[in-house]
Design a protein around this motif. Structure first.
Motif: not given
Length: 314
Positions: A1-16, A83-95
């Motif tokens: 079972m592979l996992s994906a990760y979602l980083l959750v922050s407070h958020g801001s209107s500042d583009p930085r 090359r064949s055992i390289l792990p997949p590009n793990i999905a890490v998203g933001t919200a």
């Protein structure tokens, strides 16, 4: 079972803030990939060597224990296996919890359905909150409950403890302060008006032989700087206890400059917000890796994971 990760922050209107959050997600993804590859590389290469040997004449390959100098494996085959055992590009998203037109529950749903299309059945939420306030205790659980009701029951949605309470994060803060040459360090946080809301931060500061100031509640930055000066300290490092740059950190910069000009006998050094350091992404990755169960290495195709290579933003 592979996992994906979602980083959750407070958020801001500042583009930085969003730019910094994406950078943090990218560093986390890269280090998670390295950790997974490091763990699985030796065992998997051994399995491939055994498979290769089983299909060769007895005198075709001289093989000793994998990893010793006596290995004689054709370089072309070796590179192919690497090359064949390289792990997949793990999905890490933001919200973000706030400063978004889309509610967090909906962001979680969108991210989860996108990664489910790539075979993911486990999504880990990573709350990037530094203090255990209303957002951690009330807002986040409410949004997660709504998201769960929108998702298939085959999807496992889990939530890590908030970042500020993680031992690896506390060690990250300690290492950061130890790198300064100041006589004394001062942690500067937003602060909570709730009874006991600042207790954990005060305990962290005590464990690091540092002091604490707050932006929204007493004692404030100027009060604490003057107190330290009266105690005989002349070189003071001010460490903003904020994840990423924004309006408050800009105001802190201006106030620090004004204090340095007025209190000329002091040497004030203002550190950058915590999330601007690549070491934080590494610390987050190591926390997630330690908390994730180890599963057998699956077979995959590189093209299957191409959409996730740069992370996913909900």
């Amino acid at each position: 079972m592979l996992s994906a990760y979602l980083l959750v922050s407070h958020g801001s209107s500042d583009p930085r803030h969003q730019a910094g959050l994406l950078r943090l997600a990218n560093i986390t993804r890269q280090h998670l990939t390295r950790l997974q590859y490091s763990q699985q590389h030796t065992e998997t290469m051994g399995q491939f060597y055994d498979t290769y040997r089983s299909h060769q004449p007895d005198n075709a390959v001289e093989v000793a224990t994998v990893g010793t100098a006596r290995n004689r494996f054709p370089s072309r085959a070796h590179k192919s296996l690497e090359r064949s055992i390289l792990p997949p590009n793990i999905a890490v998203g933001t919200a973000t919890l706030e400063a978004s037109q889309v509610p967090l529950a909906r962001q979680i749903e969108v991210f989860t359905k996108r990664v489910m299309a790539h075979g993911i059945r486990r999504v880990v939420l990573v709350p990037l909150f530094l203090q255990e306030g209303v957002h951690v205790k009330e807002d986040l659980p409410r949004e997660i409950a709504i998201a769960r009701a929108l998702l298939p029951t085959t999807l496992r949605l889990v939530c890590e403890p908030y970042l500020g309470g993680q031992p690896i994060f506390k060690q990250f803060v300690a290492d950061r302060l130890q790198k300064t040459t100041a006589d004394r360090c001062l942690l500067l946080a937003h602060g909570s008006r709730r009874p006991g809301g600042n207790r954990n931060l005060q305990q962290l500061a005590d464990s690091l032989s540092a002091d604490v100031a707050f932006w929204s509640v007493p004692p404030d930055l100027e009060t604490q700087v003057v107190n330290l000066m009266q105690q005989g300290y002349r070189q003071i490092a001010i460490a903003p206890y904020f994840l990423l740059p924004g309006g408050i950190t800009d105001a802190i910069t201006r106030q620090t400059e004004a204090l340095a000009e007025r209190l000329s006998k002091l040497s004030l050094r203002l550190l950058a917000p915590l999330g601007t350091s690549s070491d934080l992404g590494i610390a987050i990755a190591e926390t997630l890796f330690a908390a994730t169960p180890t599963f057998p290495l699956p077979k995959w195709g590189r093209d299957r994971w191409q959409p996730a290579q740069d992370g996913i933003t909900a």
